[in-house]
Design an enzyme around this catalytic site. Structure first.
Site, PDB file in Angstrom:
ATOM      1  N   GLU A 141       0.794  -1.207   0.000  1.00  0.00           N
ATOM      2  CA  GLU A 141       0.000   0.000   0.000  1.00  0.00           C
ATOM      3  C   GLU A 141       0.839   1.275   0.000  1.00  0.00           C
ATOM      4  O   GLU A 141       0.550   2.228  -0.715  1.00  0.00           O
ATOM      5  CB  GLU A 141      -0.810  -0.048   1.288  1.00  0.00           C
ATOM      6  CG  GLU A 141      -2.170   0.500   1.146  1.00  0.00           C
ATOM      7  CD  GLU A 141      -2.963   0.204   2.397  1.00  0.00           C
ATOM      8  OE1 GLU A 141      -2.734  -0.851   3.013  1.00  0.00           O
ATOM      9  OE2 GLU A 141      -3.795   1.027   2.723  1.00  0.00           O
TER      10      GLU A 141
ATOM     11  N   SER B 247      -9.772   5.901   6.261  1.00  0.00           N
ATOM     12  CA  SER B 247     -10.581   5.541   7.432  1.00  0.00           C
ATOM     13  C   SER B 247      -9.776   5.840   8.683  1.00  0.00           C
ATOM     14  O   SER B 247     -10.268   6.404   9.641  1.00  0.00           O
ATOM     15  CB  SER B 247     -10.904   4.046   7.423  1.00  0.00           C
ATOM     16  OG  SER B 247     -11.433   3.661   6.202  1.00  0.00           O
TER      17      SER B 247
ATOM     18  N   SER C   2      -2.338   7.218   8.146  1.00  0.00           N
ATOM     19  CA  SER C   2      -0.946   6.766   8.142  1.00  0.00           C
ATOM     20  C   SER C   2      -0.052   7.967   7.894  1.00  0.00           C
ATOM     21  O   SER C   2      -0.378   8.816   7.059  1.00  0.00           O
ATOM     22  CB  SER C   2      -0.707   5.752   7.016  1.00  0.00           C
ATOM     23  OG  SER C   2      -1.059   4.468   7.443  1.00  0.00           O
TER      24      SER C   2
ATOM     25  N   ARG D  94       7.292   4.470   7.625  1.00  0.00           N
ATOM     26  CA  ARG D  94       6.014   4.813   8.239  1.00  0.00           C
ATOM     27  C   ARG D  94       6.329   5.292   9.651  1.00  0.00           C
ATOM     28  O   ARG D  94       6.900   4.572  10.451  1.00  0.00           O
ATOM     29  CB  ARG D  94       5.113   3.588   8.282  1.00  0.00           C
ATOM     30  CG  ARG D  94       3.722   3.888   8.792  1.00  0.00           C
ATOM     31  CD  ARG D  94       2.850   2.644   8.726  1.00  0.00           C
ATOM     32  NE  ARG D  94       1.491   2.922   9.118  1.00  0.00           N
ATOM     33  CZ  ARG D  94       1.066   2.983  10.372  1.00  0.00           C
ATOM     34  NH1 ARG D  94       1.922   2.807  11.342  1.00  0.00           N
ATOM     35  NH2 ARG D  94      -0.206   3.233  10.655  1.00  0.00           N
TER      36      ARG D  94
END
EC number: 2.7.1.33
Lengths: 547, 767
Positions: free
Chosen positions: A315, A369, A372, A384
């Protein structure tokens, strides 16, 4: 290098499009006007309510709210419905019927057809196909490309592929090696799919340079897909093509065409897969490059129901690829990236293009939703940093519970009319003004929903006020976490993307203002026109092996 | 807690309750001497602080005039004892529900006798609301103090003065609290106060702190949003709802997004991808419990994340949490702890405070009392007058947990002298005085609690006997019995009530309770008699020791130390068997249970120590026939000696003032001691403590200075309380000698020996 933080995985979120239309049984190609957003900008996050909400250039508002949408809704007559079997038969019947009605062979994919839970249960039981333990540590990118091999390598079909001349199947390897680049391109159709927690984002490349010869050779199902997707702007009751985002005259892998941006709710995924099966999609031997959590969740269904092997992609890889690519091609001659000047001032606030010529380092805040946050140091070097579960899903979920609204658009529309200061306790409500000891301005929110501790105040607020407070709460919190991450990572440009920001000027202006204010002008909040589609674009690029 | 009266006497309605009758014996104690008030009025609780003085009877020893020494007869005591009144300073803190505020103010007005106070320091959100009421009732001018400043002042104060103030919360552990030993350097730290909003403050020094950030998502959000979502009005009820809910019904979890694949990806499927995410996509009703739980997780996670981001930015690893959102609620401590551990990957510690609720009141009080320099003194928690931490764990039943209708108390005694670390501790931050953590060790806890219960009768008897002339001694002793018994029962239920439970804290609590009922020194007469007997034996003992060869004498000296230590009224085994008057007791032959005597002997053959610090234990035979001959030998070797005795009485331990008289009498008999005292090669100092045990991190500042000045290179710790219950594992920077006779069969067995086993532990620090 990138760290794989365990929390808040790569969940891309977007608000589901309107669910309120109960027309899917009756209407075909029915044109409707969705509820207009009367005040798309809404009251200002700061200061007095604006005299006029018209503070943005008109061109920017185009296509956001109030655009007439043609809707293609699948449906069938009562007789046909009675005839249809619970699942497959019904679909086949419907497709036949749609064919008769000239709706194109692809039919209506987005019909809300049962819930995801039924199908996901089957996939949840087992590990993802080909998922031995050892794979866990292998980078996703490599995993993804290796997974794509079998899906195109089925030799039984290679003859036809050769005839089409657009893929180098195993039997044609020698010949095709000496042929032009054209031959190495994957087969049409070119899709990129991003299956998030709430919303599926689909990008589709429509070739516009099809020669007559090619057109003749194009198989019927391929043509129907192309026609269906490009001639409609809505699919089923819930699928929507964001026409205003369409990128025109793009050259991808030597082909010229338009890039289309389509979204539909994740809970309609089973219907989408079923359609793929009904349309014998697997015969096209295209590779379905998919990212997002749903690429894993629905992988089994794609395989068993649709006979489609998904090429699962990471992703975050896709997200970053997508952003960098889209930013490089611009937005039909305009800038992809923008920022707000004077975000708190309704009169002077301006949306201005931003040239992201020095993109690194960059803090990327993807608000789906959940949220990140990535620190990007170069094309291939990112990590991340963290994430939060307080994202778009929280805003919309709380709004549903607090106001009874049913769509993201509705929630935003209510928020635009509400006054959050009735709901929130501000610093001045506690200290009568600024809290100088700590340098806190009186207008700052001291306690979100803090006034709701009192019964009288609970009774005095409207649903609009609550929607507004929810939006402000979630947005401020994201801004605050993003700011802390930027400080910790020593990065000063922060790009906010994700579908939470779709038609959400209040949130964008608040983010822009909050970042500027609390960092004393050190941090800049940037936004991007294609907000929520970068993951899907990245998946498409992976299909085309575009670096 | 038994001492928290008023239960059943008032209902906690929303209005002010004027009808309650306060139990004046239990709360607002010493009000008649109160001066200086501070009040912290929060959203639901009021915290009142006042400074008062306590009159105590103390046993004083005084040397007779020895003009006619030759008139001394065998039965004559070596010194006289007189009981005197002493006034000590004490801080009182009382926490009660806001509903009682008017009744409490009335009570204070009626009982406040002789105060010159004109001003009351007030802080907290409610200070404004109740300003007029306070000014009218008390005739005091309300002086408003900044909330955060008070909070931080209070936080610094408890961190410095109360051992085991901070704790980490451990889910599903027994006990649920793990207390931190006091860190000598409390700064810098991060304080996260979760009131209606969240304030994150970096505290760098006593007076320097900085608001580094905050969040509007705090307790008010939980309460306000919770009230909207669940129609539940009260904060505590919301928490109760949350403790029964399943957040996964409302939150979108990773497994909802990834399906079953999260396992192959190494993701935990239970992580929340999107708070309230399911309420956005599912058309269904959600239960109040589930929504409350989801909300709690959302807020706790968010606060934890921000706290970690700030901690990282400022490179801090200690984060203290306070505010009404925490207020001892296990459910919020649990979620906050989880969040901090998750986001910091264990690098940051979430710490909570036992007296978190009092911080504002303490700070406000300190602000107003600056001319009294409260920060110059050391303060100690008075276990007798403090309620202790109550568990809010649901397993303990609502009766235990009910906070409404209760008054929670904290009392802190001003210690006569400031306390500091022993400079010889190897690593002060990691020093733990106590050998066994009874909060942790359930078996040991059971044994010791029972042991103290069974010994209670004897203590009561001795207390009565110590005051034969007092008419109410029996009555007071009975009150003491009740109080200490109740404390023991509380500790059985909630071992964590006063921090880590140890034999030391049990002993200290008993001393505090005895003092509370004016039994300052029940053993004074016993000690007086034994000192007299032992002094008469001294010349003979010294003579026989001097007659021995060097090597024999060293062993005899050590045996003397150990033998003297057997005579201990605090030890059950000894009091049961009665006093054994035989100095040459052959309690056990070598090798002893722990025996590094040979190493010690070897060391004695080497150069003398520069200066020895000796912590003495008991009066009588122990100090006179055990310690002094040993001291004398050291002096003869050319070693200076610092003899440290307790400042106040505890059991039959020798006190500093007794040691002065004893030394004086010995000097009269022995030229070695005489000249050493005169030339200040033998120094008698006080420890600053009144405990039968020894906490090397809280010692008299003068002692510490002397140790540094004289360059002490040997520490001798004697007795079970000081060398076994405490300090058995203490690591020092210099040589140390820990010796004791294990006078408790259970403990001896635990250590792998028998009753009267000998511990002789000589340690040399690694180079």
């Amino acid at each position: 290098m990138r760290r794989r933080g365990p929390f808040h995985p790569r969940v891309h979120w977007a608000a589901p499009p309107s669910l309120s239309f109960r027309l899917h049984r009756l209407l075909l190609l029915h044109t409707v006007n969705p509820p207009r957003i009367r005040e798309p900008i809404g009251r200002e996050a700061f200061g007095p309510p604006p005299a006029s909400s018209d503070w943005l250039p008109t061109h920017w508002r185009n296509g956001r709210g109030g655009r007439p949408r043609a809707r293609l809704c699948s449906g069938w007559t009562t007789v046909e419905e009675a005839r249809r079997s619970p699942t497959l038969g019904g679909w086949l019947g419907r497709q036949r019927w749609l064919l008769r009605m000239g709706a194109g062979r692809l039919g209506a994919p987005m019909e809300r057809h049962g819930r995801a839970s039924a199908t996901s249960a089957s996939s949840a039981g087992e590990q993802a196909a080909g998922g031995p333990e050892g794979r866990r540590r292998e980078p996703l990118r490599r995993r993804a490309s290796s997974a794509s091999v079998p899906s195109v390598g089925a030799s039984a079909e290679s003859a036809r592929r050769d005839r089409l001349g657009s893929y180098s199947g195993p039997t044609a390897v020698t010949r095709q090696r000496v042929e032009s680049l054209r031959k190495k391109r994957p087969l049409f159709p070119w899709f990129g799919l991003d299956i998030g927690g709430t919303l599926v984002k689909l990008v589709y490349f429509e070739p516009k340079d099809i020669t007559a010869e090619e057109e003749e050779e194009e198989v019927e199902s391929l043509k129907s897909i192309r026609k269906y997707l490009t001639s409609n702007v809505a699919y089923g009751s819930t699928g929507i093509r964001d026409v205003h985002l369409e990128l025109k005259d793009l050259t991808l892998c030597g082909r010229k065409g338009n890039l289309h941006f389509i979204r539909f709710p994740t809970h309609d995924m089973p219907a989408f897969i079923q359609m793929g099966r009904d349309k014998n999609f697997s015969s096209l031997h295209t590779v379905f490059c998919a990212t997002g959590g749903g690429a894993y969740k629905f992988e089994e269904d794609f395989l068993t129901i649709g006979d489609l092997q998904l090429c699962k992609l990471d992703e975050l890889d896709c997200l970053i690829k997508g952003i960098l690519y889209i930013d490089s091609v611009g937005f039909n001659g305009r800038s992809q990236c923008y920022y707000f000047e004077n975000p708190a001032d309704s009169e002077k606030c301006q949306k201005l293009p931003f040239d992201l010529k020095n993109p690194y380092p960059l803090l990327l805040v993807n608000i789906g939703s959940g949220v990140s946050i990535l620190a990007v140091y170069s094309k291939d070097n990112y990590k991340r940093v963290t994430g939060t579960s307080l994202g778009g899903g929280t805003f919309f979920g709380l709004c549903c519970l607090l106001t009874g609204c049913t769509t993201f658009e509705e929630a935003l529309e209510m928020a635009s009319r509400g006054d959050s200061t009735k709901v929130d306790k501000l610093v001045r409500d506690i200290y009568g003004g600024d809290y100088e000891r700590f340098g806190l301005p009186g207008w700052a929110v001291a306690s979100s929903f803090g006034n709701m501790m009192s019964k009288e105040k609970r009774e005095a607020v409207s649903k609009e006020d609550l929607a507004r407070a929810t939006l402000i709460t979630i947005t401020n919190n994201i801004g605050s976490i993003a700011r802390m991450c930027a400080l910790n990572e020593n990065i000063n440009q922060v790009v906010f993307v994700g579908n939470f920001l779709r038609i959400n000027t209040i949130a964008m202006r608040l983010l822009a203002y909050a970042l500027d204010y609390w960092s004393k002008g050190q941090l800049k909040a940037l936004f991007s026109e294609h907000e929520g589609y970068f993951g899907a674009v990245g998946a498409l690029l992976e299909l085309l092996k575009i670096p | 807690m038994a001492e928290c009266g008023a239960s059943g006497s008032g209902s906690s309605g929303d209005s002010l309750d004027k009808s309650i009758t306060l139990p004046p014996d239990e709360i607002f104690r010493n009000l008649e001497n109160a001066k200086r008030f501070a009040i912290d009025i929060g959203g639901s609780l009021t915290k009142l602080a006042y400074y008062s003085t306590v009159q105590h009877k103390v046993a004083k020893v005084r040397s007779f005039d020895h003009a006619g020494k030759d008139t001394e007869r065998d039965h004559e005591p070596p010194y006289e004892i007189s009981v005197q009144e002493e006034i000590t300073a004490r801080l009182h803190f009382i926490k009660f529900e806001n509903t009682y505020i008017e009744a409490c103010l009335d009570f204070i007005k009626d009982h406040l006798v002789n105060t010159e106070t004109k001003v009351i320091q007030a802080t907290g959100g409610g200070a404004y609301k109740f300003k007029d009421l306070i000014e009218e009732k008390l005739q005091l001018k309300v002086d408003k103090e900044d909330v955060m400043t008070c909070l931080i002042k209070g936080c610094n104060f408890v961190l410095k003065n109360i051992p085991h103030e901070a704790f980490v919360y451990q889910k599903d552990a027994d006990p649920e609290f793990r207390f931190q030993t006091n860190h000598p350097h409390i700064f810098p730290y991060l304080l996260v106060n979760i009131g209606s909003g969240v304030s994150i403050v970096k505290v760098e020094t006593e007076d320097r702190f900085e608001w580094v950030g905050g969040s509007s998502i705090g307790g008010g959000t939980f309460w306000g949003l919770g009230a909207l979502l669940t129609k539940t009005k009260k904060f505590d009820e919301l928490l109760h709802l949350a403790s029964r809910g399943q957040h996964s019904n409302v939150d979108m979890l990773v497994r909802d997004v990834y399906g079953g694949a999260h396992q192959t990806l190494g993701l935990s499927g239970n992580l929340i991808a999107s708070s309230f995410g399911k309420s956005a996509t599912a058309d269904q009703e959600f239960s109040k419990e589930d929504m409350a739980k989801s909300l709690l997780h959302m807020i706790s996670n968010d606060i934890g994340q921000l706290a970690c981001l700030h901690a990282r930015l400022h490179s801090l690893d200690r984060v203290y949490f306070g505010g009404f959102f925490i207020r001892g609620h296990p459910v919020t401590m649990r979620t906050i702890t989880y969040s901090i551990n998750f986001f910091s990957k264990g690098e940051v510690q979430a710490l909570f405070l036992r007296h978190e609720g009092y911080l504002g009141a303490i700070g406000a009080f300190l602000k107003g009392a600056e001319q009294d320099n409260p920060n110059q003194y050391s303060w100690g928690e008075n276990y007798a007058g403090s309620s202790g931490l109550m568990s809010t764990s649901p397993e303990l039943g609502p009766a235990q947990r009910a906070r409404s209708g209760t008054f929670d108390l904290l009392e802190m005694d001003r210690l006569e002298r400031p306390l500091v670390n022993l400079p010889l501790l190897l690593d002060p931050p990691s020093y733990v005085p106590d050998t066994v953590d009874l909060t942790d060790d359930a078996l040991a806890r059971k044994y010791w609690l029972t042991c103290f219960e069974e010994a209670l009768d004897g203590v009561v008897k001795r207390a009565v006997a110590s005051q034969p002339d007092s008419v109410d001694a029996a009555e007071r002793a009975e009150k003491f019995r009740q109080k200490y018994w109740n404390k023991l029962q509380t500790l059985r239920q909630q071992p964590f009530a006063y921090g880590t439970l140890t034999v030391r804290s049990l002993l200290d609590t008993r001393e505090h309770c005895l003092n509370e009922f004016n039994f300052p020194d029940p053993y004074s007469k016993v000690k007086q008699r034994e000192n007299g007997v032992a002094l008469r034996c001294f010349p003979g003992v010294v003579r026989s020791l001097d007659a021995l060869g060097w090597e024999e004498r060293q062993l005899a000296l050590v045996k003397g130390l150990l033998a003297g230590n057997v005579f201990d009224w605090g030890a059950r085994a000894v009091s049961d068997t009665g006093l054994i008057l035989c100095p040459s007791l052959s309690f056990s032959e070598r090798p002893w249970l722990v025996d590094s005597y040979s190493k010690w002997l070897q060391r004695l053959k080497g150069p003398p120590h520069k200066c020895a610090l000796i912590f003495a234990d008991n009066s009588g035979i122990d100090i006179i026939l055990g310690v002094f001959p040993f001291v004398r030998e050291l002096l003869l070797r050319g070693t200076e000696v610092i003899l440290a005795c307790n400042s106040g009485p505890a059991l039959n331990d020798v006190t500093h003032s007794e040691s002065l008289i004893v030394a004086e009498r010995i000097a009269g008999m022995d030229p070695v001691v005489h000249s050493a005292l005169r030339e200040e090669r033998l120094l008698l100092v006080q420890t600053g403590s009144s405990s039968p045990c020894l906490d090397l991190s809280r010692l008299d500042k003068g002692l510490a200075a002397l140790v540094r000045e004289r360059g002490a290179d040997l520490v001798v710790i004697e007795g079970m309380g000081r060398a076994v219950h405490t300090n058995y594992h203490a690591a020092l920077r210099c040589e140390s000698l820990k010796l004791a006779v294990v006078k408790n069969a259970w403990l001896a067995e635990r250590l792998g020996g028998r009753l009267f086993s000998v511990i002789f532990k000589y340690e040399v620090p690694a180079e």
